[in-house]
Design an enzyme around this catalytic site. Structure first.
Site, mmCIF file in Angstrom:
data_model
loop_
_atom_site.group_PDB
_atom_site.id
_atom_site.type_symbol
_atom_site.label_atom_id
_atom_site.label_comp_id
_atom_site.label_asym_id
_atom_site.label_seq_id
_atom_site.Cartn_x
_atom_site.Cartn_y
_atom_site.Cartn_z
ATOM 1 N N ASP A 124 14.264 44.141 46.992
ATOM 2 C CA ASP A 124 14.073 45.327 47.868
ATOM 3 C C ASP A 124 14.198 46.570 46.739
ATOM 4 O O ASP A 124 15.375 46.599 46.267
ATOM 5 C CB ASP A 124 15.314 45.412 48.780
ATOM 6 N N HIS A 125 13.313 47.184 46.352
ATOM 7 C CA HIS A 125 13.358 47.974 44.912
ATOM 8 C C HIS A 125 14.249 49.034 45.219
ATOM 9 O O HIS A 125 14.797 49.532 43.990
ATOM 10 C CB HIS A 125 12.023 48.307 44.643
ATOM 11 N N HIS A 139 15.106 49.415 53.265
ATOM 12 C CA HIS A 139 15.687 50.264 52.257
ATOM 13 C C HIS A 139 16.939 50.852 52.841
ATOM 14 O O HIS A 139 18.031 51.146 52.501
ATOM 15 C CB HIS A 139 14.797 51.279 51.725
HETATM 16 C C1 BG6 Z 1 7.798 50.788 49.968
HETATM 17 C C2 BG6 Z 1 7.117 51.391 51.346
HETATM 18 O O1 BG6 Z 1 8.611 49.844 50.297
HETATM 19 O O2 BG6 Z 1 8.635 52.063 49.728
HETATM 20 C C3 BG6 Z 1 6.136 52.316 51.079
HETATM 21 O O3 BG6 Z 1 6.301 50.332 51.721
HETATM 22 C C4 BG6 Z 1 6.919 53.616 50.519
HETATM 23 O O4 BG6 Z 1 5.633 52.793 52.376
HETATM 24 C C5 BG6 Z 1 7.826 53.222 49.361
HETATM 25 O O5 BG6 Z 1 6.088 54.554 50.084
HETATM 26 C C6 BG6 Z 1 8.949 54.290 48.943
HETATM 27 O O6 BG6 Z 1 9.353 53.953 47.462
HETATM 28 P P1 BG6 Z 1 10.029 55.070 46.552
HETATM 29 O O7 BG6 Z 1 10.543 54.065 45.703
HETATM 30 O O8 BG6 Z 1 8.903 55.940 46.053
HETATM 31 O O9 BG6 Z 1 10.973 55.766 47.468
#
Ligand code: BG6
Length: 531
Positions: free
Chosen positions: A208-209, A271
């Site tokens: 989960d980044h 997230h």
């Molecule tokens: C991803 C989603 O997990 O997270 C995308 O699939 C979203 O739809 C993205 O745009 C948002 O990531 P960040 O790091 O730009 O907040």
């Protein structure tokens, strides 16, 4: 990939500074082969290889580290290297340096694979064996699944049947799996069950980044490395918590995926539930992976079950119509590629979570996320309770004039996850002058100016952690299931009560979501903060 393609790893990318080398030792994994399945895809170009290159350039990768791209598109090693060089140049956080690139590229190779064929993984096995011999990867593997969800189980089955999931004595085999981890609680459990046929839970790293973002990790530091916040971090002093993940982007060509997913599955289930867990958890007694994850899962378990019949009262759904974002006209969701012209899919969601434990009873967490909002901002606002009594009478100044005592603004702690990473504490201050006039002012901490140093990208941190065998910042099976427990009930409720066609889409691109979202907060006597 040819047998000699992966050159031996003498061209170490680790620098010579002994002090740094000492520090690095703790964070430098043993040589391993990272196999990226789906290597011809976007993620490899935008995030994975640029992230690995950044690790290489700071000396965090061992000599002998190897990347094998595996994809269905036919490509030679040299073609793969050339396209990855371009990717690092185009998307990398750190500038490309020829000497570092040489060392890094020596460990890059590519194989084509075809799961339909019985010998589909032969070239990969061959490349990995070669790497073991020539680069000292010794059977250590990390498989990165950058593949469509439907390919996850068949790929695991194939790896298992080829004996590629078993850890040889003294070596490791790990797999990094991307979301979606199922579509609801039932399918998430089924996915875990199928993955467990091939891998033990300890081998599975669900990425989960958000957990790799420095500012998210800093929430743990803020909470547990400072004495001043923790005594206040509870129902007694906190009125409510609100979390916003606002995006200006639309679905960026991923219409087909988004039609299946929607905002709840795309952002909230993973997230935002992870953020909620980190904000709400008890202090772990140490920073071991299982201790931290145990505390997170305890918080998620305490989220009050939402009955599907209550889902409408506890959530707001929205879908954007065309409008203006950043001064540019943008089409509505239904006009996006691969989206049904009559789609009812949500691109915005707001919701309220109640947490049934001693720390949070009566202090709700409000979550909202949306596409095509006016500003890209992820932030968490901790709103403290108002002062119980003000001795200052009616001398409160606001931009619009003087208001009664109870309008002294409550203190806010704003954790800015991105962009403009930092923390703001909003306190009341005396306006200079003869009168006792009070106004809110900000005490600001900004990452950029405090550390004068760029933060690593989330993927850098997480890839390295996986190679090091540290799953702290990855979602465990039970965390994923608890998050699904909450979200599945909402999805069930939504399915039983589809949005009113006459009211969908219900917000214009470039606005803060549907009117209902503001009314939803107002019903509780609260309001969303403007990031
Ligand atoms: C991803 C989603 O997990 O997270 C995308 O699939 C979203 O739809 C993205 O745009 C948002 O990531 P960040 O790091 O730009 O907040």
């Amino acid at each position: 990939m040819s047998k000699t393609a992966l050159r031996t790893g003498e061209a170490s990318v680790t620098g010579a500074n002994p002090l740094l080398a000492g520090m690095r030792t703790a964070r430098t994994p043993v040589p391993c082969a990272l196999v990226i399945f789906g290597a011809s895809g976007d993620l490899t170009m935008r995030k994975l290889v640029p992230g690995l290159y950044a690790l290489a350039s700071e000396g965090s990768l061992p000599a002998g580290f190897t990347v094998v791209g595996a994809g269905r598109t036919a490509m030679t090693d040299d073609e793969f290297r050339a396209s990855m060089r371009k990717a690092v140049k185009g998307y990398g956080r750190v500038p490309l340096r020829d000497d570092i690139w040489e060392g890094f590229a020596a460990g890059l190779g590519y194989v084509t694979y075809d799961l339909e064929r019985s010998d589909g993984l032969a070239a990969l096995k061959d490349a990995l064996d070669t790497g073991d011999r020539t680069r000292g990867t010794s059977g250590n593997r990390v498989y990165y699944y950058s593949v469509p969800p439907s390919a996850v189980v068949p790929l695991s089955e194939r790896l298992r049947s080829e004996g590629m999931c078993v850890e040889p004595p003294g070596s490791f085999v790990r797999v990094i799996v991307e979301k979606p981890f199922g579509r609801n609680l039932e399918t998430a459990r089924e996915l875990s069950r199928r993955l467990h046929e091939a891998f033990r839970e300890e081998q599975i790293y669900r990425i989960d980044h958000y957990l790799g973002k420095e500012t998210v990790q800093n929430i743990l530091v803020l909470r547990f490395a400072n004495g001043i916040f923790e005594p206040l971090w509870n129902r007694q002093y906190i009125d409510h918590v609100q979390m916003t993940v606002a995006e200006t982007l639309g679905v960026e060509g991923r219409g087909a995926y988004y039609e299946e997913s929607g905002a709840l599955r795309d952002i909230v289930q993973n997230h935002m539930m992870q953020l909620a867990a980190i904000i709400g958890m008890e202090a772990p007694s140490n920073f071991q992976a299982e201790t931290v994850r145990d505390e997170k899962v305890k918080l998620l378990r305490a989220v009050r079950p939402i009955h599907p019949d209550d889902a409408l009262a506890l959530t707001v759904r929205g879908q954007f119509a065309g409008g203006w974002v950043d001064g540019e006209p943008v089409p509505g969701y239904r006009e996006e590629k691969d989206v049904d012209r009559e789609s009812l899919r949500e691109t915005f969601v707001a919701m309220k979570l109640d947490i049934d434990n001693w720390r949070w009873a009566g202090t709700p967490f409000y979550l909202r996320t949306g596409k095509r909002l006016p500003k890209r901002a992820t932030e968490i606002v901790i709103q403290f309770r108002r002062v119980p009594h003000s001795p200052f009478g009616g001398n409160v100044a606001t931009p619009s004039g003087v208001l009664p005592t109870d309008s002294i603004d409550p203190n806010l702690l704003v954790l800015r996850i991105q962009p403009d990473e930092g923390i703001t504490l909003r306190v009341s201050a005396k306006v200079p002058g003869q009168m006792m006039r009070i106004r809110g002012v900000n005490m600001d901490f900004s990452y950029g100016s405090a550390f004068l140093k760029e933060s690593p990208e989330a993927y850098e941190r997480l890839l390295l952690d996986c190679m090091l065998g540290d799953p702290t910042l990855f979602a465990r099976e039970d965390e994923v299931e608890e998050a699904w427990r909450v979200c599945t009930a909402i999805l069930d409720g939504w399915r039983a009560h589809p949005p009113d066609r006459a009211n969908c889409p219900n917000y214009e691109a470039g606005t803060w979501g549907p009117e209902e979202s503001h009314a939803f907060m107002a019903r509780d006597g609260r309001a969303w903060h403007r990031p």
